[in-house]
Motif scaffolding. Structure first.
Motif, mmCIF file in Angstrom:
data_model
loop_
_atom_site.group_PDB
_atom_site.id
_atom_site.type_symbol
_atom_site.label_atom_id
_atom_site.label_comp_id
_atom_site.label_asym_id
_atom_site.label_seq_id
_atom_site.Cartn_x
_atom_site.Cartn_y
_atom_site.Cartn_z
ATOM 1 N N VAL A 144 0.856 -1.186 0.000
ATOM 2 C CA VAL A 144 0.000 0.000 0.000
ATOM 3 C C VAL A 144 0.889 1.232 0.000
ATOM 4 C CG1 VAL A 144 -1.792 1.269 1.241
ATOM 5 C CG2 VAL A 144 -1.778 -1.236 1.305
ATOM 6 N N HIS A 145 0.654 2.120 -0.939
ATOM 7 C CA HIS A 145 1.444 3.341 -1.045
ATOM 8 C C HIS A 145 1.108 4.254 0.132
ATOM 9 C CE1 HIS A 145 3.092 6.507 -4.121
ATOM 10 N NE2 HIS A 145 3.956 6.226 -3.157
ATOM 11 N N LEU A 146 2.134 4.737 0.849
ATOM 12 C CA LEU A 146 1.862 5.605 1.990
ATOM 13 C C LEU A 146 1.126 6.872 1.577
ATOM 14 C CD1 LEU A 146 3.783 3.617 3.392
ATOM 15 C CD2 LEU A 146 4.892 5.581 4.490
ATOM 16 N N SER A 147 1.383 7.368 0.380
ATOM 17 C CA SER A 147 0.730 8.594 -0.076
ATOM 18 C C SER A 147 -0.768 8.420 -0.298
ATOM 19 C CB SER A 147 1.381 9.100 -1.360
ATOM 20 O OG SER A 147 1.157 8.192 -2.420
ATOM 21 N N SER A 148 -1.234 7.161 -0.343
ATOM 22 C CA SER A 148 -2.678 6.936 -0.508
ATOM 23 C C SER A 148 -3.462 7.345 0.738
ATOM 24 C CB SER A 148 -2.946 5.462 -0.827
ATOM 25 O OG SER A 148 -2.611 4.636 0.285
ATOM 26 N N ASP A 149 -2.769 7.526 1.840
ATOM 27 C CA ASP A 149 -3.396 7.938 3.104
ATOM 28 C C ASP A 149 -3.598 9.452 3.093
ATOM 29 O OD1 ASP A 149 -4.287 8.127 5.739
ATOM 30 O OD2 ASP A 149 -2.241 8.072 6.553
ATOM 31 N N SER A 150 -4.486 9.925 2.220
ATOM 32 C CA SER A 150 -4.682 11.369 2.042
ATOM 33 C C SER A 150 -5.303 12.030 3.261
ATOM 34 C CB SER A 150 -5.558 11.625 0.806
ATOM 35 O OG SER A 150 -6.806 10.950 0.936
ATOM 36 N N SER A 151 -5.981 11.252 4.097
ATOM 37 C CA SER A 151 -6.596 11.819 5.300
ATOM 38 C C SER A 151 -5.616 11.909 6.467
ATOM 39 C CB SER A 151 -7.801 10.970 5.717
ATOM 40 O OG SER A 151 -7.391 9.641 6.017
ATOM 41 N N ALA A 152 -4.398 11.399 6.291
ATOM 42 C CA ALA A 152 -3.349 11.420 7.323
ATOM 43 C C ALA A 152 -3.815 10.778 8.620
ATOM 44 C CB ALA A 152 -2.871 12.850 7.575
ATOM 45 N N THR A 153 -4.469 9.618 8.490
ATOM 46 C CA THR A 153 -4.988 8.921 9.670
ATOM 47 C C THR A 153 -4.403 7.521 9.838
ATOM 48 O OG1 THR A 153 -6.862 8.092 8.370
ATOM 49 C CG2 THR A 153 -7.184 10.159 9.593
ATOM 50 N N ILE A 154 -3.584 7.080 8.896
ATOM 51 C CA ILE A 154 -3.102 5.691 8.938
ATOM 52 C C ILE A 154 -1.594 5.625 9.145
ATOM 53 C CG2 ILE A 154 -2.936 3.519 7.675
ATOM 54 C CD1 ILE A 154 -5.488 4.343 6.160
ATOM 55 N N PHE A 155 -0.827 6.204 8.235
ATOM 56 C CA PHE A 155 0.623 6.031 8.264
ATOM 57 C C PHE A 155 1.306 7.168 9.024
ATOM 58 C CE2 PHE A 155 -0.633 3.758 4.310
ATOM 59 C CZ PHE A 155 -0.343 2.474 4.778
ATOM 60 N N VAL A 156 2.303 6.796 9.811
ATOM 61 C CA VAL A 156 2.974 7.742 10.701
ATOM 62 C C VAL A 156 3.692 8.832 9.910
ATOM 63 C CG1 VAL A 156 4.800 7.975 12.446
ATOM 64 C CG2 VAL A 156 3.226 6.014 12.513
ATOM 65 N N ARG A 157 3.508 10.059 10.350
ATOM 66 C CA ARG A 157 4.228 11.213 9.803
ATOM 67 C C ARG A 157 5.358 11.649 10.732
ATOM 68 N NH1 ARG A 157 -0.077 9.599 6.641
ATOM 69 N NH2 ARG A 157 -0.637 11.185 5.087
ATOM 70 N N ASN A 158 5.102 11.621 12.034
ATOM 71 C CA ASN A 158 6.115 12.049 12.992
ATOM 72 C C ASN A 158 5.933 11.307 14.309
ATOM 73 O OD1 ASN A 158 4.416 13.927 14.859
ATOM 74 N ND2 ASN A 158 3.970 14.694 12.798
ATOM 75 N N VAL A 159 7.003 11.282 15.094
ATOM 76 C CA VAL A 159 6.988 10.599 16.389
ATOM 77 C C VAL A 159 7.569 11.530 17.444
ATOM 78 C CG1 VAL A 159 7.156 8.302 15.363
ATOM 79 C CG2 VAL A 159 9.232 9.514 16.002
#
Length: 246
Positions: A144-159
């Motif tokens: 699954v392409h991380l960029s497909s998470d357009s709602s920014a609710t699935i793949f981590v952006r920052n920690v």
């Protein structure tokens, strides 16, 4: 095992490194990318944290370190953007809100840390470059392409880590001269807390001594972080603009 859930021993560290490599790939299930274990001078990072504390008047226990996951397409390597900021208590004794004003920003890439004017809390090159599979076996049908998470609710952006954890990792190991502070890409299913994806991309922070030896083992010591890594970051998503203690 230490009772501190923020502590990671060598066996756990190796398992989480393997799990990252089993779940995150470039296009066509590529694995040829660097930056999975970034190593910089620990003194340079502590100097940056102390400079922020002096300029802002923030106490050590109220410092937060927010690391943005980034990717350099020209070098095919992960890197980090670091925001040093304050965190303030909430009605929940384990939850702290991040104060996003008067922050210090740095780029941690290769073996260096430098100031940066980029203050985004995500990196589009990272999202555009990486794919995730929950199965542990990468293929065109599972990735699954991380960029497909357009709602920014699935793949981590920052920690986010508490600054006190960094200082404890250093002091519990005797403040070793010439040491490197290392940021390893990891993943594990039981993330803090309730991950939005089964194997989120997170970080483990640990030390290497002046000869390059990793200060990691499975022995229990009086000091929580002696020969141990710290990994209990709060991931965004699902929990953004906060730090939550374990």
């Amino acid at each position: 095992m230490p009772t501190n859930p923020m502590v990671v021993n060598l066996t756990q560290f190796n398992t989480m490194r393997t799990q990252f490599q089993q779940h995150y790939f470039l296009a066509n299930c590529g694995t040829g990318f660097g930056g999975q274990d970034i190593q910089i001078s620990v003194s340079s990072l502590i100097t940056a944290v102390q400079a922020y504390m002096a300029a802002s008047g923030t106490a050590a226990n109220n410092v937060a370190l927010r690391f943005v996951l980034c990717y350099d397409t020209s070098t095919s390597a992960l890197y980090l953007r670091l925001q040093i900021c304050a965190m303030t208590a909430t009605s929940d004794p384990k939850k702290y809100d991040l104060v996003a004003t008067n922050c210090a920003w740095y780029k941690i890439q290769g073996t260096s840390i430098t100031t940066t004017t980029v203050t985004d809390l995500y990196d589009q090159n990272y999202l555009n470059s990486f794919y995730y599979t929950s199965s542990g076996t990468c293929s065109s049908s599972t990735a699954v392409h991380l960029s497909s998470d357009s709602s920014a609710t699935i793949f981590v952006r920052n920690v986010v880590f508490p600054g006190s954890e960094l200082l404890s990792i250093y002091s519990d190991n005797g403040n070793p001269q010439g040491a490197k502070i290392c940021f390893a890409s990891i993943s594990y299913a039981a993330n803090n807390p309730s991950p939005a994806v089964a194997y989120p991309h997170s970080l483990a922070i640990y030390l290497r001594d002046s000869s390059g030896t990793a200060l990691l083992d499975d022995t229990t010591y009086t000091q929580d972080f002696k020969m141990k890594a710290g990994d209990y970051a709060t991931t965004c998503p699902p929990h953004c603009n906060v730090y939550i203690y374990p």
